[in-house]
Design a protein around this motif. Structure first.
Motif, mmCIF file in Angstrom:
data_model
loop_
_atom_site.group_PDB
_atom_site.id
_atom_site.type_symbol
_atom_site.label_atom_id
_atom_site.label_comp_id
_atom_site.label_asym_id
_atom_site.label_seq_id
_atom_site.Cartn_x
_atom_site.Cartn_y
_atom_site.Cartn_z
ATOM 1 N N LEU A 190 27.579 34.315 35.196
ATOM 2 C CA LEU A 190 28.231 35.380 34.426
ATOM 3 C C LEU A 190 29.746 35.319 34.585
ATOM 4 C CD1 LEU A 190 28.063 37.959 32.710
ATOM 5 C CD2 LEU A 190 27.702 39.244 34.829
ATOM 6 N N ARG A 230 31.211 32.532 32.587
ATOM 7 C CA ARG A 230 31.193 32.728 31.130
ATOM 8 C C ARG A 230 32.291 33.677 30.664
ATOM 9 N NH1 ARG A 230 25.523 33.393 31.665
ATOM 10 N NH2 ARG A 230 25.706 35.612 31.117
ATOM 11 N N VAL A 231 32.485 34.774 31.393
ATOM 12 C CA VAL A 231 33.415 35.803 30.905
ATOM 13 C C VAL A 231 34.768 35.771 31.619
ATOM 14 C CG1 VAL A 231 31.502 37.292 30.260
ATOM 15 C CG2 VAL A 231 32.590 37.604 32.488
ATOM 16 N N HIS A 232 34.871 34.965 32.687
ATOM 17 C CA HIS A 232 36.121 34.831 33.451
ATOM 18 C C HIS A 232 36.573 36.171 34.035
ATOM 19 C CE1 HIS A 232 36.350 30.759 31.909
ATOM 20 N NE2 HIS A 232 36.204 31.241 30.696
ATOM 21 N N GLU A 233 35.597 36.909 34.549
ATOM 22 C CA GLU A 233 35.866 38.146 35.273
ATOM 23 C C GLU A 233 34.962 38.186 36.504
ATOM 24 O OE1 GLU A 233 38.355 39.812 34.527
ATOM 25 O OE2 GLU A 233 38.695 39.623 32.368
ATOM 26 N N CYS A 250 36.160 35.510 39.706
ATOM 27 C CA CYS A 250 36.391 34.613 38.584
ATOM 28 C C CYS A 250 37.543 33.665 38.914
ATOM 29 C CB CYS A 250 36.686 35.406 37.318
ATOM 30 S SG CYS A 250 38.259 36.303 37.377
ATOM 31 N N LEU A 276 30.588 44.009 36.049
ATOM 32 C CA LEU A 276 31.811 43.226 35.933
ATOM 33 C C LEU A 276 32.994 44.104 36.297
ATOM 34 C CD1 LEU A 276 31.084 41.388 32.560
ATOM 35 C CD2 LEU A 276 31.319 40.296 34.816
ATOM 36 N N VAL A 315 37.066 44.337 35.911
ATOM 37 C CA VAL A 315 38.066 43.762 35.004
ATOM 38 C C VAL A 315 39.421 44.434 35.207
ATOM 39 C CG1 VAL A 315 38.579 43.271 32.576
ATOM 40 C CG2 VAL A 315 36.190 43.468 33.332
ATOM 41 N N ARG A 318 36.917 43.860 23.795
ATOM 42 C CA ARG A 318 36.470 43.164 25.013
ATOM 43 C C ARG A 318 35.237 43.843 25.589
ATOM 44 N NH1 ARG A 318 38.388 40.231 29.604
ATOM 45 N NH2 ARG A 318 36.767 38.645 29.634
ATOM 46 N N GLU A 321 32.113 42.441 24.028
ATOM 47 C CA GLU A 321 31.830 41.082 24.519
ATOM 48 C C GLU A 321 31.220 41.139 25.923
ATOM 49 O OE1 GLU A 321 34.212 37.334 26.484
ATOM 50 O OE2 GLU A 321 35.331 38.838 25.345
ATOM 51 N N LEU A 322 31.857 41.911 26.813
ATOM 52 C CA LEU A 322 31.391 41.991 28.199
ATOM 53 C C LEU A 322 30.020 42.653 28.288
ATOM 54 C CD1 LEU A 322 34.742 43.050 29.913
ATOM 55 C CD2 LEU A 322 33.732 40.765 29.801
ATOM 56 N N GLU A 359 27.336 40.106 27.304
ATOM 57 C CA GLU A 359 27.103 39.111 28.350
ATOM 58 C C GLU A 359 26.389 39.732 29.557
ATOM 59 O OE1 GLU A 359 27.396 35.997 28.292
ATOM 60 O OE2 GLU A 359 28.665 35.594 26.565
#
Length: 249
Positions: A95, A98-101, A121, A213, A215, A224, A227-228, A231
């Protein structure tokens, strides 16, 4: 943001991690400690011996180590923590990639939420490792998601002995929205500059934990969020299926 020190002392970090595990889970064997820290049994034994010496741990007749007097009394998380961490960590890695968090796994213990696994991340500006952190459940995203799974009577019973409990009527409205949406958001309620988004893991319809997540707020907006959320739901579905295979129905 809580970031790892540039010149971290590994042995100190290992000892502190063991203290956190004892506080959260109640007991450890030397083998457990070695596996968690990825160190030899002899190293784990020496670390635990120092915790005993400083009253952070005690060793029982069964040779298991338990929290000592120095660690404050706290509720134990009754979920399958070891299994959650073992199965959940690879999903957190995927995860986060994929999301860079930063991705986290959280469990509830009473009115608190505990971070039992965390994968940072690869971004320069990122939320640091949260493993071992404890937050009020009604403020953290994972805690809100798990509290929202309780019915009204269970929620009131949970807070009935807390003289400083939050407004349960207000929380009830928030939790109704969380159930409708299927996810929870903590927009800087627990830390300025950090937004948390969580989804519940409920194998066999039993809410065990939350996957989340974390962020930086400068990267968070409505687009965003969608998107998050998407995912997170994919990761939660995959992790829930795998957990269900290892747990009794």
């Amino acid at each position: 943001m809580k970031n790892k020190p540039a010149y971290a002392i590994e042995s100190v970090d290992h000892a502190l991690q063991l203290a956190q595990l004892l506080q959260q889970e109640g007991s450890l064997r030397v083998t457990d400690a070695a596996e968690r820290l990825n160190v030899s049994r002899s190293t784990a034994h020496r670390l635990l011996a120092m915790l005993v010496y400083r009253d952070f741990a005690v060793q029982g007749d069964d040779r298991r180590y338990r929290p000592g007097e120095t660690l404050r009394p706290t509720l134990i998380s009754h979920g399958p923590i070891s299994l959650l961490r073992q199965i959940g960590t690879p999903h957190l890695r995927e995860l986060a990639a994929r999301v860079h968090e930063t991705a986290n796994l959280q469990v509830r213990a009473g009115t608190e939420i505990r971070f039992i696994a965390s994968v940072e991340c690869d971004q320069v500006l990122r939320v640091g490792d949260r493993t071992g952190r404890v937050l009020p459940a009604h403020k953290a995203s994972g805690g809100m998601a798990l509290l929202a799974a309780l019915d009204k009577d269970a929620l009131r019973a949970l807070y009935e002995d807390d003289p400083d409990h939050p407004d349960l009527d207000v929380l009830g409205k928030q939790f109704a929205l969380i159930r409708k949406r299927g996810f929870a958001v903590n927009d800087q309620k627990t830390e300025t500059g950090v937004v948390g988004i969580s989804v519940v893991l409920a194998p066999h319809q039993n809410p065990l934990a939350a996957i989340a997540l974390a962020v930086p707020s400068v990267r968070f907006n409505r687009v965003r969020l969608e998107e998050l959320r998407s995912e997170l739901e994919l990761a939660a579905a995959a992790l829930t299926r795998e957990l269900a295979e290892h747990l009794p129905s």
